[in-house]
Design a protein around this motif. Structure first.
Motif, PDB file in Angstrom:
ATOM      1  N   ASP A  13       0.797  -1.241   0.000  1.00  0.00           N
ATOM      2  CA  ASP A  13       0.000   0.000   0.000  1.00  0.00           C
ATOM      3  C   ASP A  13       0.831   1.293   0.000  1.00  0.00           C
ATOM      4  OD1 ASP A  13      -1.938  -1.936   0.181  1.00  0.00           O
ATOM      5  OD2 ASP A  13      -2.842  -1.207   2.029  1.00  0.00           O
ATOM      6  N   PHE A  18      -2.038   7.247   1.636  1.00  0.00           N
ATOM      7  CA  PHE A  18      -1.442   7.029   2.959  1.00  0.00           C
ATOM      8  C   PHE A  18      -0.235   7.934   3.202  1.00  0.00           C
ATOM      9  CE2 PHE A  18      -3.350   2.804   1.887  1.00  0.00           C
ATOM     10  CZ  PHE A  18      -4.364   2.856   2.838  1.00  0.00           C
ATOM     11  N   LEU A  24      -5.841   9.457   4.033  1.00  0.00           N
ATOM     12  CA  LEU A  24      -5.527   8.777   5.307  1.00  0.00           C
ATOM     13  C   LEU A  24      -4.017   8.912   5.515  1.00  0.00           C
ATOM     14  CD1 LEU A  24      -5.989   7.006   7.779  1.00  0.00           C
ATOM     15  CD2 LEU A  24      -6.854   5.223   6.298  1.00  0.00           C
ATOM     16  N   ASP A  51      -4.517  -0.827  -1.875  1.00  0.00           N
ATOM     17  CA  ASP A  51      -5.815  -0.731  -1.200  1.00  0.00           C
ATOM     18  C   ASP A  51      -6.775  -0.121  -2.228  1.00  0.00           C
ATOM     19  OD1 ASP A  51      -6.810  -1.366   1.415  1.00  0.00           O
ATOM     20  OD2 ASP A  51      -6.947   0.767   1.918  1.00  0.00           O
ATOM     21  N   HIS A  53     -10.735   0.473  -2.699  1.00  0.00           N
ATOM     22  CA  HIS A  53     -12.092   0.384  -2.149  1.00  0.00           C
ATOM     23  C   HIS A  53     -13.149   0.995  -3.067  1.00  0.00           C
ATOM     24  CE1 HIS A  53     -10.351  -0.876   1.599  1.00  0.00           C
ATOM     25  NE2 HIS A  53      -9.828   0.298   1.907  1.00  0.00           N
ATOM     26  N   TYR A 120      -7.132  -5.889   5.185  1.00  0.00           N
ATOM     27  CA  TYR A 120      -5.798  -5.360   5.497  1.00  0.00           C
ATOM     28  C   TYR A 120      -4.743  -6.298   4.930  1.00  0.00           C
ATOM     29  CZ  TYR A 120      -8.105  -2.511   9.171  1.00  0.00           C
ATOM     30  OH  TYR A 120      -8.887  -1.649   9.876  1.00  0.00           O
ATOM     31  N   ILE A 151       3.169   0.306   4.135  1.00  0.00           N
ATOM     32  CA  ILE A 151       2.286   1.104   4.981  1.00  0.00           C
ATOM     33  C   ILE A 151       0.987   0.320   5.197  1.00  0.00           C
ATOM     34  CG2 ILE A 151       1.209   3.363   5.194  1.00  0.00           C
ATOM     35  CD1 ILE A 151       2.975   4.279   2.775  1.00  0.00           C
ATOM     36  N   ALA A 152       0.385   0.283   6.316  1.00  0.00           N
ATOM     37  CA  ALA A 152       0.886   0.777   7.584  1.00  0.00           C
ATOM     38  C   ALA A 152       1.357  -0.416   8.426  1.00  0.00           C
ATOM     39  CB  ALA A 152      -0.238   1.520   8.341  1.00  0.00           C
ATOM     40  N   PHE A 155      -1.307  -2.109  10.549  1.00  0.00           N
ATOM     41  CA  PHE A 155      -2.531  -2.622   9.929  1.00  0.00           C
ATOM     42  C   PHE A 155      -2.172  -3.542   8.761  1.00  0.00           C
ATOM     43  CE2 PHE A 155      -3.923   0.839  12.549  1.00  0.00           C
ATOM     44  CZ  PHE A 155      -5.043   0.286  13.158  1.00  0.00           C
ATOM     45  N   CYS A 156      -2.033  -3.014   7.580  1.00  0.00           N
ATOM     46  CA  CYS A 156      -1.881  -3.914   6.428  1.00  0.00           C
ATOM     47  C   CYS A 156      -0.573  -4.699   6.436  1.00  0.00           C
ATOM     48  CB  CYS A 156      -2.079  -3.133   5.136  1.00  0.00           C
ATOM     49  SG  CYS A 156      -3.806  -2.597   4.952  1.00  0.00           S
TER      50      CYS A 156
HETATM   51  C1  VGL Z   1      -4.678   0.485   5.719  1.00  0.00           C
HETATM   52  C2  VGL Z   1      -6.232   1.382   7.133  1.00  0.00           C
HETATM   53  C3  VGL Z   1      -7.209   1.263   6.166  1.00  0.00           C
HETATM   54  C4  VGL Z   1      -3.263   0.082   5.502  1.00  0.00           C
HETATM   55  C5  VGL Z   1      -5.635   0.342   4.735  1.00  0.00           C
HETATM   56  O1  VGL Z   1      -2.806   0.080   4.345  1.00  0.00           O
HETATM   57  O2  VGL Z   1      -2.584  -0.236   6.501  1.00  0.00           O
HETATM   58  N1  VGL Z   1      -4.988   0.984   6.911  1.00  0.00           N
HETATM   59  N2  VGL Z   1      -6.898   0.734   4.976  1.00  0.00           N
END
Ligand code: VGL
Ligand code: ZN
Length: 208
Positions: A13, A18, A24, A51, A53, A120, A151-152, A155-156
């Protein structure tokens, strides 16, 4: 530099959304990109995740009028953190950051495209059942070891690394080639979780 045999670099990602200026945004996230470009030169196999969506994605706080960003809600598949609208399919926010420069990457894996399930992890969606097909792809290329950057971290990257271990791959996170959201202790929690699942960590210096 010798290519890592039987290994893949998964670049998670590295998208405008990001990085500073994105929907974000994570402060300084763009600063890891030159390191990622450099590490990628040590790998024959590189997979980029994106990512991706739909605009009515279930992880968007905007879809839950009584909730706000960073709230956690319970869905059929578990706890879901709510995010600002981000990385909407084919928007500029979802594009790879222009500094990312890995021309030899072979696979771009888009995830999070089911409107009712987040993803994720690059391997399994958040229901822990729906496969993205990545494990089968790696098996088809005789890959047994996975390195994760991007990233991040909390999370992912973490979910991808943990699923890699659960699916039988040896897995390393290159800690200084990742950037975290780190909301309410999420980074510390993620490292703890990763350690418990057998994810190892390493650093850039081991590639130079
Ligand atoms: C991510 C939050 C929402 C990421 C993706 O890439 O870590 N974090 N969607
Ligand atoms: Zn997302």
């Amino acid at each position: 530099m010798p290519k890592q045999q039987g290994s893949v670099l998964i670049v998670v990602d590295v998208q405008k959304g990001f990085c500073p200026g994105g929907n974000l945004a994570i402060a300084h996230a763009n600063e890891i990109i030159p390191n990622i470009n450099k590490i990628a030169q040590s790998f024959e196999h590189v997979v980029l995740t994106q990512d991706w969506h739909p605009q009515d994605h279930i992880s968007f706080a905007s879809q839950h009028p009584t909730q706000k960003v960073y709230d956690k809600i319970q869905l059929s598949y578990g706890t879901q953190t709510l995010w600002p609208d981000h990385c909407i399919q084919a928007t500029d926010d979802a594009a790879f950051h222009p500094d990312l420069n890995i021309p030899h990457a072979q696979l771009i894996l888009r995830k999070g495209w089911h409107s009712h399930i987040d993803s994720y992890s690059a391997f399994l969606e958040a229901d822990h059942k729906t496969s993205t097909g990545l494990a089968a792809y790696l098996h088809a290329h005789q890959i047994t070891t996975v390195y994760v950057v991007g990233i991040a971290t909390d999370f992912c990257v973490a979910w991808t690394a943990i699923d890699a271990c659960k699916l039988g791959f040896e897995c390393y996170v290159i800690a200084d080639a990742c950037k975290a959201i780190d909301h309410n202790g999420s980074l510390q929690h993620a490292w703890q979780d990763m350690r418990q699942h057998g994810v190892k960590h390493t650093y850039l210096k081991s590639f130079s």
